[in-house]
Design an enzyme around this catalytic site. Sequence first.
Site, PDB file in Angstrom:
ATOM      1  N   ASP A 124       6.162  -4.146   0.531  1.00  0.00           N
ATOM      2  CA  ASP A 124       7.613  -4.058   0.677  1.00  0.00           C
ATOM      3  C   ASP A 124       8.148  -5.342   1.307  1.00  0.00           C
ATOM      4  O   ASP A 124       7.388  -6.163   1.830  1.00  0.00           O
ATOM      5  CB  ASP A 124       8.033  -2.768   1.386  1.00  0.00           C
ATOM      6  CG  ASP A 124       7.565  -2.693   2.811  1.00  0.00           C
ATOM      7  OD1 ASP A 124       7.902  -3.594   3.587  1.00  0.00           O
ATOM      8  OD2 ASP A 124       6.877  -1.717   3.153  1.00  0.00           O
TER       9      ASP A 124
HETATM   10  N1  URA Z   1       2.584   0.449   3.226  1.00  0.00           N
HETATM   11  C1  URA Z   1       3.861   0.138   3.500  1.00  0.00           C
HETATM   12  O1  URA Z   1       4.538   0.870   4.205  1.00  0.00           O
HETATM   13  N2  URA Z   1       4.368  -1.006   3.017  1.00  0.00           N
HETATM   14  C2  URA Z   1       3.660  -1.846   2.252  1.00  0.00           C
HETATM   15  O2  URA Z   1       4.183  -2.879   1.828  1.00  0.00           O
HETATM   16  C3  URA Z   1       2.337  -1.511   1.976  1.00  0.00           C
HETATM   17  C4  URA Z   1       1.820  -0.351   2.458  1.00  0.00           C
END
Ligand code: URA
Length: 242
Positions: A111
Amino acid sequence: MSGTARLDRLLANLGYGSRSEVQHLARIGAVTLDGTAVRDVGVRISLTADLPARLQIDGTSLDPLPRMVLMLHKPVGATCSHKEFGPLVYDFLPSRWRRRKPALSTVGRLDKETSGLMLLTDDGALLHRIISPKQHVTKHYLATLARPLQGNEAALFASGTLMLEGENKTLATAVMETLSPLSARVIVTEGRYHQVRRMFAATGNHVETLHRDRIGALLLPADLGQGEYRQMDAAEVTMIFS
Ligand code: URA
């Protein structure tokens, strides 16, 4: 990559321009093979591993052939999407690579607020193998937390009974190691949306920072700075699955 390809098709698919644009490049002598200008773009070229070292465009080695695999150190703030506004992970790569066919895609997503090891490839079969739940490829995260750990998180994550909000399938077992009262390492094999953040949210906590430093046995190299990328070799690709 093996076999042969027509030179104009190869160059167009690597993003050097349309068929007529690459024809023009060849006509003006900008395409050389082993130092000799190749003016006929209709010739078939053997797609050998040494081709990028032998074929030059405007004096620069040819881009990697299809089935390329990259690792990128994703910084916080970049988005793993082709479409959204704002900085994209693709902005860290040469702009020509956006025109490659087959297209280059991220292997899963991190993310926007998460940093760390990101893989990209144009090899669809490899991509699916890495993200397939059957392969159980481990993804390792370092999380810093807003509130101290309570002590029951590791057991909950390992139980295989945790159901994330809005979902109807429990999470596979995950490993959590406490690093300090406010930080932990989490190892998961799935890739659900915002998974690690939502796992801690389910315990009443909040993830402040999240960083992925490993996929399978492949570590984010210490010398790969934020926003930097490099091509991976076959041995590194194998490490993803070990
Ligand atoms: N878990 C998350 O919350 N975000 C990521 O980008 C990857 C795993």
